[in-house]
Each structure stands twice: as C-alpha cells, then as structure tokens.
Enzyme design. Structure first.
Site, short mmCIF file in Angstrom:
data_model
loop_
_atom_site.label_atom_id
_atom_site.label_comp_id
_atom_site.label_asym_id
_atom_site.label_seq_id
_atom_site.Cartn_x
_atom_site.Cartn_y
_atom_site.Cartn_z
CG ASP A 66 2.55 -1.52 -10.56
OD1 ASP A 66 2.84 -2.12 -11.60
OD2 ASP A 66 3.19 -0.52 -10.16
CB THR A 99 7.14 -4.06 -11.95
OG1 THR A 99 5.73 -4.25 -11.84
CG2 THR A 99 7.39 -2.80 -12.73
CB THR A 100 5.14 -8.86 -10.56
OG1 THR A 100 4.33 -7.77 -10.12
CG2 THR A 100 5.05 -9.99 -9.57
CG ASP A 397 1.61 -0.85 -15.17
OD1 ASP A 397 2.23 0.20 -14.91
OD2 ASP A 397 1.56 -1.82 -14.41
#
Length: 560
Positions: A66, A99-100, A397
C-alpha cells in the site's frame, strides 16, 4: 592620493551553518528526490505488483504494498519529497485507493519537464500548462464516466463487487478476491446509507486459522475484557436480552494515596466502610431493577459486582473500549448512561442473540440479530500477524472504494484504460494550440502513460509493445482498451472485463498529482536550519524533575 572606497560591512541575516541552495540546480535536486521515491513505489503497482518488507528501528517488520503505508513507514526527511507523502496520505483519507498511482503520476510529471527546466523554460509556463491539462483531463473523465443505476439492487451490488475486486487485485489477498469482496460490500451496505461512517466497521485480528475462516458479524463483536472469578458463573447466552451500556465504575473505591481520614472511634471507621458498601449495593440494585440481562461499562466492574451479577443471572463486562461501546449502542439502540438512577426502558438496547463464543485462541462477546444495526465487525484470521495486518489494510482500501462507489455511482475502466484515453485526448488537443504550452500539455499526456507502462513492467510484459497497441486502439475509438496482465497480447476491453474503478479515484489522483508537481516546480530556494538535520529530542525537563522522580523510590522510612 586617492582614498579607497570604504569596506562594506558583512551583514549576517541567517544563523551560522544555515544551508541555502537556490536556482535551477535546487529545482532539479527536488525533482530527483521525488523520482527516487517513485522508484521505490513503482514495483508495487498493479495486479502483479511486489510487496515491500519494512523493518523499523525497534526491529518490527511490516509487509505491505500500500503506497500510503510504505511512505509513512519510510520516514522521508527530504523537504520537497515530503509533499509526495502528503498527497498519498490525502488520497488514502479521501478515496482509500490509488495512493501509489498518485505518487507515480506526480513524479512522472516532474520527470517529463526536467529537460524544459534545464533549457531555461520558466516554471510558471509549465505550471500554467499543467493546470490547464489537469482541468481538461478532469472534464474528459466526467464526459466518459458511466453511471450505474441504483434502482436495481442486484445490479448495483454487482457494481460494488466489481469495484471491490479491482481494488484487491493488486493486494496480498488477490487469491481470495471473491470471498473478501463479498465481505467488504456486505460491511458497507450494513452501515447507515446516508452517513456511511466507516469507523463503525470494527476490525478484530485473531492469529491462527486460514483466511477463509474470517467472518463478518452483522452486529458487534469484541474481545472478552478482563474479568474477575465470578464471571465464569455468569450465563454466556441470551435470546432477546435487554442491554445496558454504562460509563460508571462498579467497584469499591480505593482511598487515594494522599487521602487522610481521622477518626476517634472504631465505629466511625466502620461507618465509612459501610457507606462505601451501601453506595455500590444501591447502584447494583438500581441496575437489576431495569431488567437488563447484559451490562457493559467503559469503567471497571469489580469482583464484588461481578459475583453479585452472577448470582442473579446477569452478564457483565467492564473496561470495554470506547469504540466498541459506541458500536454496541449503534447496533442495539439505547444510550450510554453515566448514572445508575432513573434509567428508563428507552435507555436500554436489545438484540436477537447475545453469546460469548470461542474464535481461535480468544473469547469474543458477540451481539447478533440487532434490530437497528448500522454497524458490523470483521473478524480476520490468518497465519502470521504481519499477514493479518496487510489483510486489514487491503480490506480498508476496498471498503473505502465501495463507500465512494455507493456515494458516487459513476465508474471508469481501470488497468490503465482511462489514462491512455486521456493521454490520446490531450495529445490531439495539444496540436490545436500554439506556443510552449503545446509542449507542456504533450508532456502531461506522456506522463499519464506511466500507469499502464508500470503495470506492464511489473507483470513482465513488453511495455513498449503493449503501449503501441493501446495507442493504436485508442486512436481507432476503443476508449476502454487497457492492459491485460493474463493474456499474451496484453490488451483487452477493461470495461467488458469488469475492471471497474470509481471515477472519483481518478479525478482525485490527477488533480492531486498536478497540484503536487506545480508546488515542487514553484520552489526555487531551500533554506535549511542546521538543527533540522539532528534527531529530534524531547522537550527539556524542568529543573529538579529528576530529583523529584527519584524521591519516594523503595519503601524506606518517609522523609521528615
């Protein structure tokens, strides 16, 4: 003789040792720092992404892929690179997924314009171009997004399952996608649909067993609290009990260390003791009169009260965590009482079934069949502790993505499809405008291709070959063509393959990445205090604190 010019005095504005760096080299240094972070995260993107094993200074290991968690654990100190950590955290808080992607997009946007910076193009022209491109991309997503009809519950649930499944495809639990997707969707649908407060979804981690042993309790479950001996004599199973939630201590009060009671007669001391017993017995009798069969309190319930309740067939639990007690009230109704007097029937809750059940090596108090249940609890099982923690992060998530899909039922295709379509759209648009901004919008379009390119690299596909095919398909009007990591061609229609994501994830990611890139481009000087490099020590203790702390150690004769 000509007199010399007077010497200019040296003006010291900054503290000695302060580091100042400015101009073009400083800007290029900031861009390099951001690219270094993106390189760390790049291998975690997509369904074939790798995991990172991060060990902190205490030797505790965490395995995760994550983006927000990795950046938080890395403890980045570079001041410009910290802005990437902030956008990853904001994306995690706002949407829960992507997020990445947001970090990779921001870093690639900086990489694409590094050459223009070196050639002397003003950062303001680049910033204007990027803001314009981000606005065009946002408008294009809103044109393309597909709205799912909420009126058909079966179809809408199917949409939510697809979104949860796409979110999990890059996680450690992707092998159990159907099982955990159902769990995430059931958890979100059990909440109040107007509020959707995800903090009411409790997560309890129980080591041991397999992932498939995880279960969703449509109600509340919490670990058995610390109890006294009498608790074993209490009944552990009730049907339709009345439940009383308290914020009251049911324990004989211990005199404080500095309390002093002076008595002249033994009877006076006995009167004080009797008064304490009378107070607690009065509280217990008032609780029994309410008819409650399950008594929960945030504060301790002592051995006297525990035995008293056991003799009357009442279950009690003290020291219940505030979050668990709040969720119990949400599920069973009633309200938390801070006094034992004047408790009415409307202050009590009820549930269809209460029992204490063994789950793995722990005992859990479980409330099920709650009439107004707007909460639920996930009991997660697994072999290693780090593994269960990663399952929890993956489920968080997925739950956030499902929550966003419930609130905004617009979706786009994932797997790099929407990024390739936006890239093709911006390239076409860039050819219609004159000036340097044309180059900047083309750079933005090229930066968007980092998402499908990285998914291909991580899956072991030839990214150049796959991207050429994708460009050709998007040019011919196949707007949902994206990366397929399972086939030899590497390309498919991701909308038909049900790789769906809420459009909000993409809108937020592109807007945040563009703003972060503009923020870093607008910095041309860094002034760094030398003390900022040193590890932060805590505040200094006041004088004499050490002496006072040592005073009273041991059980010697007190000072006169």
């Amino acid at each position: 003789m000509q007199r010399g010019l007077p010497m200019q005095p040296t003006v010291v504005v900054l503290r000695e040792g302060t580091d100042t760096s400015q101009g073009k080299p400083q800007l290029l240094s900031n861009i390099s720092a951001c690219l270094a972070i993106a390189d760390t995260l790049a291998s975690t993107l997509g369904p074939r992404g790798m995991d990172k094993l991060i060990v902190n200074e205490r030797g505790e290991a965490q395995i995760t892929n994550d983006g927000a968690t990795i950046l938080k654990l890395l403890e980045i100190v570079h001041p410009a690179a910290k802005s990437l950590v902030d956008i990853a955290r904001a994306q995690d808080a706002e949407v829960g997924d992507g997020t990445t992607s947001v970090v990779l997009l921001a870093a690639q946007m900086l990489k694409e314009v590094r050459g223009y910076i070196e050639e002397g193009v003003s950062p303001h022209i680049i910033m204007n171009g990027y803001r314009r491109a981000a606005q065009l991309a946002t408008d294009r997503i809103k044109e393309l997004q597909i709205t799912i009809d909420k009126s058909d519950p079966a179809k809408f649930r199917d949409l939510l399952l697809k979104c949860a499944s796409t979110s999990m495809s890059s996680k450690l639990i992707h092998s159990q996608k159907p099982f955990f997707s159902q769990m995430a969707v059931d958890a979100v649908l059990s909440l109040d649909q107007d509020d959707l407060d995800e903090s009411l979804i409790g997560v309890k981690k129980i080591p041991g067993g397999g992932m498939q042993d995880s279960l969703l309790v449509k109600g509340v479950a919490f670990k058995k609290t610390f109890t006294y001996a009498g608790a074993e004599q209490q009944p552990k199973h009730f049907k339709n009990p009345l439940i009383l939630c308290l914020n009251v201590e049911l324990e004989l009060k211990a005199e404080k260390d500095n309390a002093e009671v002076r008595v002249d007669h033994v009877e006076d001391y006995q009167a004080i003791v009797d008064a304490e017993w009378t107070i607690i017995y009065r509280k217990l009798e008032l609780i029994e009169k309410t008819g409650a069969k399950v008594v929960l309190s945030k504060l301790p319930i002592g051995d006297l009260a525990t035995q008293w309740f056991a003799d009357r067939g009442i279950f009690c639990a003290g020291r219940v965590q505030a979050g668990d007690l709040r969720r119990v009230v949400q599920a069973v109704g009633g309200s938390i009482q801070s006094t034992c007097s004047d408790i009415q029937r409307e202050h009590l809750g009820t549930c269809g079934l209460f029992e204490e059940r063994q789950v793995g090596g722990e005992r859990f108090n479980i409330f099920e069949e709650c009439p107004g249940a707007k909460t639920c609890t996930l009991l997660l099982r697994g072999g290693a502790e780090q593994f269960i923690e990663e399952v929890e992060r993956s489920l968080h998530d997925a739950i956030m993505v499902v929550k966003r899909a419930v609130k905004n039922n617009q979706v786009v295709a994932g797997g790099g499809a929407i990024e390739m379509e936006l890239s093709a759209y911006l390239r076409t648009y860039a050819r219609t405008i004159p000036g340097k901004i044309q180059l900047i919008i083309s750079a933005f379009a090229k930066a968007l291709e980092i998402i499908p390119r990285q998914i291909c690299d991580n899956a072991g596909l030839d990214s150049t070959d796959v991207l050429n095919r994708l460009r050709q398909r998007h040019a011919s009007g196949q707007k949902w063509a994206g990366v397929d990591v399972d086939s030899d061609t590497g390309v498919r229609d991701n909308m038909e393959a049900f790789v769906w994501e809420p459009s909000l994830v993409k809108l937020n990611a592109i807007a945040s990445a563009a703003e972060a890139a503009c923020l870093i481009l607008s910095v041309d000087e860094t002034v760094r205090n030398p003390q900022s490099e040193q590890p932060q020590a805590g505040p200094r203790a006041p004088p004499g604190a050490a002496t006072r702390a040592l005073r009273g150690r041991g059980r010697g004769v007190p000072r006169r």
